[in-house]
Design an enzyme around this catalytic site. Structure first.
Site, PDB file in Angstrom:
ATOM      1  N   GLU A  49       0.862  -1.170   0.000  1.00 57.59           N
ATOM      2  CA  GLU A  49       0.000   0.000   0.000  1.00 57.59           C
ATOM      3  C   GLU A  49       0.905   1.229   0.000  1.00 57.59           C
ATOM      4  O   GLU A  49       1.767   1.369   0.859  1.00 57.59           O
ATOM      5  CB  GLU A  49      -0.889   0.034   1.230  1.00 57.59           C
ATOM      6  CG  GLU A  49      -1.880  -1.115   1.325  1.00 57.59           C
ATOM      7  CD  GLU A  49      -2.646  -1.105   2.629  1.00 57.59           C
ATOM      8  OE1 GLU A  49      -2.436  -0.174   3.444  1.00 57.59           O
ATOM      9  OE2 GLU A  49      -3.438  -2.029   2.860  1.00 57.59           O
ATOM     10  N   ASP A  60      -3.942   8.300  11.641  1.00 55.20           N
ATOM     11  CA  ASP A  60      -2.559   7.848  11.755  1.00 55.20           C
ATOM     12  C   ASP A  60      -1.911   8.357  13.033  1.00 55.20           C
ATOM     13  O   ASP A  60      -2.132   9.496  13.457  1.00 55.20           O
ATOM     14  CB  ASP A  60      -1.740   8.320  10.554  1.00 55.20           C
ATOM     15  CG  ASP A  60      -2.141   7.605   9.281  1.00 55.20           C
ATOM     16  OD1 ASP A  60      -2.297   6.374   9.344  1.00 55.20           O
ATOM     17  OD2 ASP A  60      -2.315   8.268   8.243  1.00 55.20           O
TER      18      ASP A  60
END
Length: 264
Positions: A49, A60
């Site tokens: 990815e 994140d």
């Protein structure tokens, strides 16, 4: 997307899960990021990815946020992300997806992004913050260009939400192992296996588990109940620690993770 499907079929036939690696494009530079992604695939990852760096990466943790900041300060653009996909796929022949928040894709133009990602050899897109209820236009463009649309589900999702999300997605389902942001963890949360089992009850798509896996033992544990093991923060952390040292440390960690997945 066919390449992605074939990869999962091959790993299943081999009696193991797939190892999916994540690294942001443009980190620490565009060229170095391409080399790092190629190194992970050469060292045993089955799929990668490519993160599209974003200034507001709400899902994140600090490790990936730091890498994104380095990439953005270096001037990375969507054209660099697409170049990364193109060169990594051309060099390895393995599936390459983009993982992106929806805002950059929407601003770029969904149809344009899908068309250019497919032209670069991309297999699909992971869109963690795109609501399924608002995803029909993107999914139409993705299908027209042969791209998978991968949604992320969390342990808090109801069975109805899991079924709805799995029915809308293609390629695989990304099962977040825990609530919260990305980052390495010392143990695999028990909710990960429960979530994988719940997903298997509502879909035939491969179930891939990520968020928190950092070593071979954890990779083996997750491989025991998932079709794919997704590792991001541990790889980014390794590259952050030695940005000028090439890819040797990254290759060693990927090799250990690949061994763990195969043991699992």
């Amino acid at each position: 997307m066919n390449l992605l499907t074939e990869t999962f079929a091959r790993t299943k036939a081999a009696g193991r899960a797939a190892l999916i690696a994540y690294l942001p494009a443009g980190f620490p530079t565009v060229d170095a990021g391409i080399a790092a992604l190629r190194a992970t695939l050469d060292a045993g990852a089955d799929i990668v990815e490519v993160g599209l760096p974003h200034s507001d990466p709400v899902l994140d943790g600090p490790v990936i946020q730091t890498a994104d900041d380095i990439a953005l300060r270096g001037g990375v653009r969507i054209a660099d992300v697409l170049r990364t996909v193109r060169e990594v796929h051309a060099a390895t022949g393995k599936p390459v997806l983009v993982m992106s928040y929806w805002n950059p894709v929407s601003r770029y133009g969904a149809e344009r992004f899908a068309r250019e990602l497919a032209a670069a050899g991309g297999s699909g897109c992971v869109l963690p913050d795109l609501p399924v209820a608002e995803s029909a236009p993107w999914r139409r463009h993705a299908a027209e260009h042969g791209l998978a649309t991968v949604f992320v589900v969390a342990p808090s999702s109801t069975d109805e939400q899991l079924a709805e999300t799995a029915a809308a997605g293609t390629g695989f389902v990304y099962a977040a192992a825990l609530m919260g942001v990305t980052g390495t963890r010392s143990t695999v949360d028990a909710s990960a296996e429960v979530l994988a089992r719940r997903l298997r009850a509502v879909t035939d798509l491969p179930v891939c588990v990520g968020m928190g896996v950092s070593d071979a033992d954890q990779a083996a544990e997750v491989a025991g109940f998932a079709d794919g093991v997704i590792v991001g923060s541990a790889l980014v952390e390794t590259l952050l620690a030695d940005q000028d040292g090439g890819t040797a440390a990254l290759e060693r960690l990927t090799g250990r993770l690949a061994s763990g997945v195969r043991a699992g």
